[in-house]
Every structure is written in structure tokens, then in C-alpha cells.
Design an enzyme around this catalytic site. Sequence first.
Site, PDB file in Angstrom:
ATOM      1  N   TYR A  65       9.297   0.803  -3.244  1.00 37.66           N
ATOM      2  CA  TYR A  65       8.749  -0.190  -2.306  1.00 37.66           C
ATOM      3  C   TYR A  65       7.380   0.688  -1.277  1.00 37.66           C
ATOM      4  O   TYR A  65       6.618   0.013  -1.313  1.00 37.66           O
ATOM      5  CB  TYR A  65       9.682  -0.293  -1.496  1.00 37.66           C
ATOM      6  CG  TYR A  65      10.122  -0.876  -0.146  1.00 37.66           C
ATOM      7  CD1 TYR A  65       9.627  -1.838   0.349  1.00 37.66           C
ATOM      8  CD2 TYR A  65       9.262   0.253   1.245  1.00 37.66           C
ATOM      9  CE1 TYR A  65      10.033  -2.253   2.127  1.00 37.66           C
ATOM     10  CE2 TYR A  65       9.624   0.178   2.208  1.00 37.66           C
ATOM     11  CZ  TYR A  65       8.831  -1.715   2.724  1.00 37.66           C
ATOM     12  OH  TYR A  65       8.953  -1.627   3.865  1.00 37.66           O
TER      13      TYR A  65
ATOM     14  N   SER B 158       4.475  -1.306   6.110  1.00 41.23           N
ATOM     15  CA  SER B 158       4.973  -0.416   6.412  1.00 41.23           C
ATOM     16  C   SER B 158       4.351   0.874   7.255  1.00 41.23           C
ATOM     17  O   SER B 158       3.433   1.179   6.188  1.00 41.23           O
ATOM     18  CB  SER B 158       6.493  -0.099   5.347  1.00 41.23           C
ATOM     19  OG  SER B 158       6.840   0.961   5.447  1.00 41.23           O
TER      20      SER B 158
END
EC number: 1.-.-.-
Length: 689
Positions: A579, A566
Site C-alpha cells: 500500500y 496518503s
Amino acid sequence: MVKHIWDSERAAQLPKGVEELVYRSNLIGSDRTVCNWGGGNTSMKTTEKDFRGREIEVMWVKGSGSDLATMKAHNFSGLKLDDIRPLIKRDQMPDEEMVDYLSHCMIDSKHPRPSIETLLHAFLPYKHVDHTHPDAIISICCADNGKQIAEDIYGNRFVWVPYVRPGFTLSKMIAEGVANNPHAELVLMEKHGLVTWGETSETCYQKTISIIQEAEQYINDRINQHEVFGGKRYQPLPEDKRKQILAGIMPVIRGAVSEEKKMILSYDDHDDVLEFVNSVQAPALSQIGAACPDHLVHTKRVPLYIDWNPETQDVHKLADLIKSGVETFTSEYQAYFTRNQQDGDQIFESAPRVILIPGIGMVNTGKSYAMSKVSGALYRRAIAVMKGATALGQFVSLHENESYHVEYWPLELYKLTLAPPEAEFSRKVALITGGAGGIGSAACRRFAAEGGHVIVADLNIEGAQKIAGEINDAYGKGRAMAVKMDVTKEEDVQSAFERAALAYGGIDIVVNNAGLATSSPFDETSLKEWNLNMNVLGTGYFLVAREAFKQMKHQNRGGSMVFVGSKNSVYAGKNASAYSSVKALETHLARCIAAEGGEFGIRVNSVLPDAVLQGSAIWGSSWREERAAAYGIEPDQLEEHYRKRTALLVNIYPEDIAEAIAFFASSKAEKTTGCMITVDGGVPAAFTR
């Protein structure tokens, strides 16, 4: 026993002409004990009008490279009989001249090249002709006393033609043999097959089936009086034990047979296969030669028989025997090529197409799953032929030199040129976790579009099955399979890789993509939320990568892993500490594996996307609301917000990420490992430094 399945009502509804031939051909091809995959041919003679409006006699014959079971009207070629029939007066006609001549006889240049055996059909005076390769008939034709057996079954109703390679000479021999026997109802071609005929499509079909049934009855009576294949040497292992062994040994086999080019594997443990591989005669009988010339291109002249004792030897011994066996087979095949080659011949892959393992069954190799299954299907026909022939007498095959010249025969190889060219991911297997989601499904489709075999792994098995089904519908049966996988469960992950090994022999590409996302201010992040992110995105990526690493090492042919990280892997996202932290973990884990995998040819790289909303289960969850709240905007404004913050002012779609994944997995990146690519439209805060 072959069955008569002609449907008179359906046949009566067909348009007169080629559709009658299509129907008969499909019926014949639907039973592989009657006709091999891609083999055999059918014809019918009609009256048509040429481009001048004149009536001419036309023969419709199967086009080269098509399969009787599935062919349609456009797969047949129409030829002017008046131009062909005079050829029978010739004494000889080389293959190249025959092919060129027939090209001038076609009523339409857009029709496919007519079958190698076109003259066989043209020289016979009957309206409908079938040439097939039935197991029972070839059992007779490959028995050392075949002609005598034929006399016992058919009396004076048959014509026996000694083995000659298909072409002008064989066609003329058949025509003359039939003309000289007023009682002839069939032709038996030594070591080859059957020719039958009729004045209607139905009577031709009936004759084909009835002739085969007579042979089957005779052979079955003899089989019941004999100990098949000399009796049992070993008992087959229990099914669960066979699969357990295969799951571990298939990657070893795949690595061994992929020295020159990667191969896709399949396995077969049908009762007839187990009966043969566990028999007393299998080691010697399997090495005599091919049961039919049509088999050679797909099975090679002989299989590799692994002389392993399933009752006293372990799996480690089996692995050693496979490696040494493939090495010996390869060197012997290269010597076979050298002994027989002619100018211009180019050697095929030297590895075996058929591997017989006592106790376990048969493993087949090919450039694709479909072609490995063809090799297996053809060898099952060979087993049936050997079973019949040894009940009648001794099984005999073509001499080595003739086997070679059929295997490398330009007219036979032409069929192979009709297949689509290989693409970037042909001969490769890719496993994608989170394969039912937006990025995952785009990656699955991307690999499949360039020839790859795809394993769609997802907790959402219905979604995975949907994606796999779409790929199989688009590219052919067996190109994709779905597996249910919870990446946090070690047994799920291991089971998925075992299924990959059983289905295709192993894997070449693994995309670590399964995911979720949560958003909370750091001081409100619960241990449950932290562990959820760590379990799925940390432990999950670890477990998948570890099993992939093991299987790639067993194959010893390298491999590629792509981690889908990501933007947050390198950028500290607000209200996303759990996250973002685990996404950073993923990319560093990828680098660590890359450092260890280099010596084994295993590459590991990462793709860092941002804000891929389309088709995403993550962005369809509370994550959208949470991220919108973090930016102080409405959820429906999020996509535009993300677009405006990119340097390129673009939105990012699943296909964009799939393109980067495909790049890392491809030969274009074969010298790249431990690398990251951002696909985010240019988020300055995430520029790698």
C-alpha cells in the site's frame, strides 16, 4: 396536437382565488408547444380586502422570471386595478416609468416584480387572460402572409396587432383592437404570440387550447402537402455513429466556445432536430433570425450552422469546421453588438448557444447544463415554427436592430438577475473516482455546493447513483450523473470519459480517489496482494489521469487533477509495504504529469490524508483490524489512537479532505502544480521535507 387536460374534479377542490390561476398556469406551461420555458404569462382579476379592510379589485399576474410550468402562488404579483386602468388614457409611457409605476400598485411589496406584459392583462376587461407562445400560432405570426392565413382560420374572430415590443404601447394597441371588434376571441401578435381570455379559469384555458388546435389542424394539412424544409440534403448518421463522433467532438466544441467563459454543453438528436439539420433549407433558413422574441436571450439571433458533409467528410474536417465556425460566429456577434449597442450595454459571451451539425443533430451551450437544455428546448420550438411558417408561406423574423434591442432589453435582462450568483465551480465539470465512498462523496458534495457539475464514478454503481441523486435533488436535474467504473479496466475508464463528454462536453477537474488498502508484514505479502494494490492504486490512477489528460488537451482550456494519496505516500507504514509503495508511486506520477501538463494549463496536485475512518469502505473492511493489530490495540480504539498521535490532537473527516481537494481544484491554486498537502492533523513522521 395539443391536448385538453383540464381536470374538473381536481379544479373543483382548489381554494377559490390564486390557486385556480396556479392550476391553469401549470397546465399551460406543462406543454412546451404551448408556452416557452420562462415565457408567457397569465392573470386573473379578483376582489380582495386591502390593509384597511376595504374591498378592492386586484389583478394577479405572473411575476417576472418565473416559469408557468412550475410556478406557485408566491410567484404571482397582486396589483390594484383602480390604480392601473387610468393609464390607458395616456398616449405613451416609457418602460422605466411603467416599471416604477407598477411597483406602487402592488398590494404587497414582497411580491415579485410583475410581468413585463402586466398592462396587456390589466387593459383587457376579462377576468382571466392567457398570453402564450404556441408553435402553431407563432408559425402564423412569423409567416409573411400570416394575417391572410389568420383570416382563413379564424374569420372575424381575431385581432391582428403588428409587431411592437412588449410594454405600454403594445398593451394599448391590443386593448383598442379588442374593443373595436365585437367578435374578437383572440389576439395574434405579429412575430410574437397569442392572447386569449375567459370569464372563468376553465373557459379561458379551453379557449387557449381550442384556438391552438384550430391553427395546428390548418398547418398540419399544409405540411402534408409540402416537402418539409425543401426535402433531405443528407441522411442522419446511425445513432451509435452519432454518439461515437460526439464523444470525440464535444470536447473540441467545448474548448472552442469557452474562449471567454467556460460553457457546459448538451446535445439533442430528436427526430425533429435531425429532420431540420439534414434538410436542404437549413443552412439559409437557420440564419433568418429568431422565431420568437423570448428566445433571443437564450439562443441568440441565429445559430451556428456547420456546413459539414457527413457522407464525404471525416471527423477531422468536422473539428476544423467547428473551430473556424465558432471563431467566425464570435467575431460576427461582436460586430453585431458594436453596430447596435447603446450606452451601458455589456456584451454577453460571443460564442454560439446553438450549433447545428448535419448528420448528427444540435449541440447547445450555456452557463450550466440546465441553461444549455433551455437553449436547446427553445430552438426546437424555433424549428417547429419554421416548419409551420414555411408550409404557409415564407418564414420572417425581427430585423437585426430590433433583435438586438430585445436581446439586450433591460426588462428582459432583469429576469437573468434573479438567478443565484455564480460560484467557484460554476461552469465546471468534476469527475471523482471512488465517488460513492467517504472522501469521494464529500468531494462530490463540495463541488456541487459551489456550482459544479459532478460525475460520480464508482465500482459501486448503486452508491454512485445515490450520491448523484442527492445532488440533483438539492441543486437541480442534470447537476450530477453516476457512472460505473472499474479503474483497472481501460475500457471502463474510457467509457466514463466518453459519457462525460456526451453529458457535459468534457471535464475540468478530475479527482483520482478510488482506493483500497491491505496490510501484511513484508515477508508475508503475496504477489496477489502486491498486484491488487498496484492495479487499483497504480494502474487505476494512471488510466484515469491519462484519459483526463487527453480530454483536457482536446478542450485546450487547461484543467486540474487532484490525486488523493496518503500519509503513507511519504511515510513508511509498518506492515503496509504494498500500500505505501503504490501511494508513493501515485504522488510521483502526479508530479510527472504536472511537469508535462504545464504547457497545456493542466495542473496536478496531491492531497495526503490520514486515518479518515468516517464513511470509508476501506476502514469498514479488514484493514481496520489489520491496522489495529499492527499497533497492538483493539479495532474500536483505533480512531482515538490516531487522534492522539497528531500534533493537533484532532480527528480527520471526509469533509476535511474535500476542502483540500476543492482548494487545489479552485482558482485559489491556479498557480500551483506538482504540490502536496497533508491533511492528517500533523503526523510528525509525515511532515514533508
